[in-house]
Write a protein that holds these residues in place. Structure first.
Motif, PDB file in Angstrom:
ATOM      1  N   VAL A  43      13.577  17.938   4.992  1.00 27.83           N
ATOM      2  CA  VAL A  43      13.377  17.317   3.991  1.00 27.83           C
ATOM      3  C   VAL A  43      12.522  16.035   4.508  1.00 27.83           C
ATOM      4  CG1 VAL A  43      14.167  15.897   1.899  1.00 27.83           C
ATOM      5  CG2 VAL A  43      15.424  17.998   2.645  1.00 27.83           C
ATOM      6  N   ASP A  75      14.017   7.880  -0.639  1.00 24.54           N
ATOM      7  CA  ASP A  75      13.435   9.361  -0.921  1.00 24.54           C
ATOM      8  C   ASP A  75      14.166  10.369  -0.294  1.00 24.54           C
ATOM      9  OD1 ASP A  75      11.048   8.795  -2.631  1.00 24.54           O
ATOM     10  OD2 ASP A  75      10.275   8.188  -0.844  1.00 24.54           O
ATOM     11  N   LEU A  76      15.002  10.079   0.552  1.00 28.01           N
ATOM     12  CA  LEU A  76      15.954  11.004   1.351  1.00 28.01           C
ATOM     13  C   LEU A  76      17.002  11.087   0.323  1.00 28.01           C
ATOM     14  CD1 LEU A  76      15.605  10.849   5.086  1.00 28.01           C
ATOM     15  CD2 LEU A  76      14.761  12.556   3.558  1.00 28.01           C
ATOM     16  N   ALA A  78      17.229  10.277  -2.728  1.00 29.94           N
ATOM     17  CA  ALA A  78      16.782  10.914  -4.059  1.00 29.94           C
ATOM     18  C   ALA A  78      17.149  12.583  -3.960  1.00 29.94           C
ATOM     19  CB  ALA A  78      15.436  10.702  -4.761  1.00 29.94           C
ATOM     20  N   MET A  79      16.719  13.114  -2.715  1.00 32.27           N
ATOM     21  CA  MET A  79      17.047  14.700  -2.588  1.00 32.27           C
ATOM     22  C   MET A  79      18.667  14.875  -2.081  1.00 32.27           C
ATOM     23  SD  MET A  79      13.969  15.371  -3.149  1.00 32.27           S
ATOM     24  CE  MET A  79      13.545  17.088  -2.712  1.00 32.27           C
ATOM     25  N   TRP A 137      17.912  16.394   6.531  1.00 28.11           N
ATOM     26  CA  TRP A 137      18.523  17.604   6.467  1.00 28.11           C
ATOM     27  C   TRP A 137      19.405  17.987   5.231  1.00 28.11           C
ATOM     28  CZ3 TRP A 137      15.718  19.740  10.121  1.00 28.11           C
ATOM     29  CH2 TRP A 137      15.462  19.163  11.218  1.00 28.11           C
ATOM     30  N   ALA A 143      18.951  20.548  -2.126  1.00 29.96           N
ATOM     31  CA  ALA A 143      18.326  19.379  -2.297  1.00 29.96           C
ATOM     32  C   ALA A 143      18.288  19.092  -3.708  1.00 29.96           C
ATOM     33  CB  ALA A 143      16.749  19.642  -1.743  1.00 29.96           C
ATOM     34  N   LEU A 144      18.355  17.962  -4.158  1.00 36.57           N
ATOM     35  CA  LEU A 144      18.095  17.676  -5.602  1.00 36.57           C
ATOM     36  C   LEU A 144      16.868  17.251  -5.890  1.00 36.57           C
ATOM     37  CD1 LEU A 144      21.150  14.894  -6.329  1.00 36.57           C
ATOM     38  CD2 LEU A 144      20.706  16.787  -7.326  1.00 36.57           C
ATOM     39  N   LEU A 145      16.523  18.098  -6.975  1.00 34.15           N
ATOM     40  CA  LEU A 145      15.176  18.094  -7.492  1.00 34.15           C
ATOM     41  C   LEU A 145      15.178  17.206  -8.720  1.00 34.15           C
ATOM     42  CD1 LEU A 145      14.173  21.780  -6.540  1.00 34.15           C
ATOM     43  CD2 LEU A 145      14.154  19.409  -5.193  1.00 34.15           C
ATOM     44  N   ARG A 146      13.834  16.869  -9.135  1.00 30.00           N
ATOM     45  CA  ARG A 146      13.410  16.194 -10.337  1.00 30.00           C
ATOM     46  C   ARG A 146      13.728  17.329 -11.464  1.00 30.00           C
ATOM     47  NH1 ARG A 146       8.070  12.840  -9.066  1.00 30.00           N
ATOM     48  NH2 ARG A 146       8.810  11.600  -7.345  1.00 30.00           N
ATOM     49  N   ARG A 147      13.322  18.395 -11.352  1.00 25.63           N
ATOM     50  CA  ARG A 147      13.786  19.508 -12.515  1.00 25.63           C
ATOM     51  C   ARG A 147      15.046  19.825 -12.352  1.00 25.63           C
ATOM     52  NH1 ARG A 147      10.269  22.826  -8.648  1.00 25.63           N
ATOM     53  NH2 ARG A 147      11.550  24.336  -7.614  1.00 25.63           N
ATOM     54  N   ALA A 207      17.734  14.512  -9.919  1.00 29.93           N
ATOM     55  CA  ALA A 207      17.714  12.862  -9.439  1.00 29.93           C
ATOM     56  C   ALA A 207      16.378  12.663  -9.097  1.00 29.93           C
ATOM     57  CB  ALA A 207      18.513  12.975  -8.397  1.00 29.93           C
ATOM     58  N   ILE A 208      16.363  11.317  -9.045  1.00 31.75           N
ATOM     59  CA  ILE A 208      14.758  10.622  -8.600  1.00 31.75           C
ATOM     60  C   ILE A 208      15.444   9.035  -8.016  1.00 31.75           C
ATOM     61  CG2 ILE A 208      14.032   9.589 -10.822  1.00 31.75           C
ATOM     62  CD1 ILE A 208      11.385  10.230 -10.213  1.00 31.75           C
ATOM     63  N   ASP A 209      14.513   8.583  -7.133  1.00 34.84           N
ATOM     64  CA  ASP A 209      14.833   7.242  -6.720  1.00 34.84           C
ATOM     65  C   ASP A 209      13.994   6.343  -7.740  1.00 34.84           C
ATOM     66  OD1 ASP A 209      12.744   7.791  -5.157  1.00 34.84           O
ATOM     67  OD2 ASP A 209      13.106   6.165  -3.916  1.00 34.84           O
TER      68      ASP A 209
ATOM     69  N   LEU B  25       9.240  23.561  -0.878  1.00 34.19           N
ATOM     70  CA  LEU B  25       9.003  22.762  -2.228  1.00 34.19           C
ATOM     71  C   LEU B  25       8.001  21.797  -1.765  1.00 34.19           C
ATOM     72  CD1 LEU B  25      10.033  21.625  -5.102  1.00 34.19           C
ATOM     73  CD2 LEU B  25      11.055  19.886  -3.555  1.00 34.19           C
ATOM     74  N   ASP B  29       7.696  15.986  -5.847  1.00 32.89           N
ATOM     75  CA  ASP B  29       9.110  15.779  -5.820  1.00 32.89           C
ATOM     76  C   ASP B  29       9.066  14.335  -4.941  1.00 32.89           C
ATOM     77  OD1 ASP B  29      11.984  15.566  -6.273  1.00 32.89           O
ATOM     78  OD2 ASP B  29      11.615  17.446  -7.285  1.00 32.89           O
ATOM     79  N   ASP B  30      10.356  13.818  -4.627  1.00 33.96           N
ATOM     80  CA  ASP B  30      10.411  12.716  -4.046  1.00 33.96           C
ATOM     81  C   ASP B  30      10.275  13.051  -2.331  1.00 33.96           C
ATOM     82  OD1 ASP B  30      11.449  10.583  -5.709  1.00 33.96           O
ATOM     83  OD2 ASP B  30      12.779  12.099  -6.291  1.00 33.96           O
ATOM     84  N   CYS B  31      10.721  14.350  -1.941  1.00 37.27           N
ATOM     85  CA  CYS B  31      10.237  14.965  -0.720  1.00 37.27           C
ATOM     86  C   CYS B  31       9.783  16.385  -0.742  1.00 37.27           C
ATOM     87  CB  CYS B  31      11.658  14.818   0.189  1.00 37.27           C
ATOM     88  SG  CYS B  31      12.386  13.327   0.222  1.00 37.27           S
ATOM     89  N   ALA B  32       9.296  16.801   0.391  1.00 30.74           N
ATOM     90  CA  ALA B  32       9.158  18.191   0.310  1.00 30.74           C
ATOM     91  C   ALA B  32      10.367  18.606   1.125  1.00 30.74           C
ATOM     92  CB  ALA B  32       7.808  18.373   1.072  1.00 30.74           C
ATOM     93  N   VAL B  33      10.272  19.957   0.848  1.00 32.73           N
ATOM     94  CA  VAL B  33      11.565  20.727   1.582  1.00 32.73           C
ATOM     95  C   VAL B  33      10.997  21.966   2.331  1.00 32.73           C
ATOM     96  CG1 VAL B  33      13.633  22.216   1.202  1.00 32.73           C
ATOM     97  CG2 VAL B  33      13.061  20.204  -0.275  1.00 32.73           C
ATOM     98  N   ILE B  34      11.218  21.928   3.775  1.00 37.80           N
ATOM     99  CA  ILE B  34      10.661  22.752   4.558  1.00 37.80           C
ATOM    100  C   ILE B  34      11.597  23.941   5.165  1.00 37.80           C
ATOM    101  CG2 ILE B  34       9.090  23.149   6.487  1.00 37.80           C
ATOM    102  CD1 ILE B  34       8.239  20.418   5.903  1.00 37.80           C
TER     103      ILE B  34
END
Lengths: 325, 325
Positions: A43, A75-76, A78-79, A137, A143-147, A207-209, B25, B29-34
């Motif tokens: 992430v 930002d981490l 938030a995920m 990681w 990962a918690l997303l905005r959607r 979630a979001i920060d 992702l 979003d707040d982060c990208a996911v790889i």
């Protein structure tokens, strides 16, 4: 000290600690090498701070360091990612050793506190600008997303809101007083809610920060989730310091749209609320329910039987003016 | 267009292609996911370019994009990594739509060409500054490092050297002429040697990309490997364009210390040379042997029976002046 290589060697070769144990090669080659823990996803997020836009000219190095790393790690959070390491792109107008010492010392302290290591960077000449990319990681798909927010979900925030906006005001207007140290600490030293994020990750649907302001950031969740929200402005968590300094009306306004609180805003289904409450109590973490998700687009405020819509405005670098104007 | 979110949505939401298939992702979003390919290690590098330091004020967006991404990916080439994706921290003084369109269009073209996707970023207001972090993959322990060169190893470089320095000179002095388009192309459009790096990775003992100048960057290999080097300045690969424009003496000088060629410099044991030559011929890639590693620290030049030491000076942002002065 006038050499880019000496500068990196002196200030940035040994910053932070690699709690995740994944760093294979750190500062000093063309790239850093990181070994992903088996089965985890990476992430990443990059954040920039510019003198005159994000902090006033002349801000000491230690304060810049804590805002920079705190905001980036948020930002981490938030995920709901576990932080691992970061890189730093540092553009400096000149080599100011006392500023750099204060900056790198504070950066090191916080990097050790959060268990992240500085693994690489670039040092260039120009107007003071700092970008940090953070790496963390998560388990695949975790990962918690905005959607993901659903009508009926409760909306929670961590900590208190509006303090950072209050702190900024005291900095800009050179205000002194009893509440100022706390508010300025909240502005200069955001605390990424990394641990809380891991606790709520199993229950949260989104979630979001809060970086642009609660309304603006919640609106990102709403748009990504195709839902709306009803908030109770009377439930906004406001610190005693902010309340005492500016009173209820202004404090509420800043809590709703002040920006840069770096608290988390997240949504939880009604049925999961008791379990969440239990887990948070176990870990002595307080969060506040400020409203709920609805199926009507947009945000409305509801208090004492009254309902009124609000615009989700917040801080925006290209609409607002920054510190220079 | 004056809104940060609209700007990102319009110019940066769909840049590049994810040839490695690892992006889960992307922007938004707040982060990208790889997702790391199983068993691979992550290789990352961040690079910054500042208007007035790395390119002249007023440089068109397409030229900034090609220098930025080319230079950043060149660090992945130096590690023999397969590129995957990148993030972009973009600080802009204002929203200049025609500049942004040229920038993002060229960025997209090159990102597709190199198979990398833009997965996240930050857009802020301030003096024009751009940081790119690139992400790539290598098999564990297979990243090419600066350390590892051994006495007796042959020193190779890809392409031709000094062209970028020549191109810069033609830009700064507003020179026109037959050789200028080629030299400026070399300055504005560095080509990361990603494919060549993968071919030489099995044979090379060390590698670096030439960003500060051959002598300065080779010196990084020498210091990391605790060895020295003897170079034959008569063997420097110099393009016909550069040779015709400035003659042999100046061309050699720029080849040795001009900087920003973004060619690779790597070392190969004498015994592996025939195999390397065979592989490169199979793939129609030309490299040039310019000298060999010695056990005496420092760099000496050797030509026609004469030997003389040289200082490994190169471009250094904090020693040199940039474009503004």
């Amino acid at each position: 000290m006038a050499d880019e290589f000496e500068l990196i060697q002196h200030y940035f070769s040994e910053v932070g600690s690699d709690r995740s144990g994944s760093v294979r090669l750190s500062v000093g080659d063309d790239c850093a090498v990181i070994a992903p823990p088996a089965g985890y996803e990476l992430v990443v997020s990059i954040d920039t701070m510019v003198e005159g836009t994000h902090f006033p000219p002349g801000t000491p190095g230690d304060k810049v360091a804590s805002r920079l790393l705190g905001a980036a790690l948020s930002d981490l959070a938030a995920m709901a990612a576990v932080p691992a390491c970061f890189t730093l792109a540092l553009t400096l107008p000149e080599t100011d050793n006392s500023w750099l010492k204060a900056f790198s010392t504070r950066l090191s302290e916080l990097a050790i506190q959060y268990g992240v290591r500085l693994v690489g960077g670039d040092t260039t000449r120009g107007p003071l600008t700092l970008s940090v990319q953070v790496h963390g990681w998560t388990k695949p798909g975790k990962a918690l997303l905005r959607r993901g927010a659903q009508p009926g979900d409760r909306i929670f925030v961590t900590g208190t809101l509006g303090d950072s906006r209050g702190g900024l005001e005291t900095v800009l207007k050179h205000i002194v007083g009893e509440q100022v140290p706390y508010l300025q600490k909240r502005f200069y030293n955001p605390e990424p809610r990394l641990d809380t994020a891991l606790l709520v990750a199993d229950f949260a649907t989104s979630a979001i920060d809060i970086s642009d302001g609660l309304l603006a950031d919640l609106n990102h969740i709403l748009q990504a989730s195709h839902v709306g929200a009803m908030l109770n402005p009377g439930e906004m968590p406001i610190s005693q310091s902010l309340y005492r300094w500016v009173g209820e009306k202004k404090a509420r306004e800043w809590a709703l749209s002040g920006g840069e609180d770096f608290e988390l805003c997240f949504t939880v289904p009604l049925l999961s609320e008791p379990k969440l409450a239990w887990v948070l109590r176990e870990h002595d973490v307080a969060v506040t329910c400020i409203g709920q998700i609805t199926d009507t687009p947009g945000i409305v405020l509801a208090e004492e039987g009254e309902i009124w819509p609000v615009e989700p405005h917040g801080y925006n670098h290209f609409s607002d003016k920054g510190f220079k104007q």
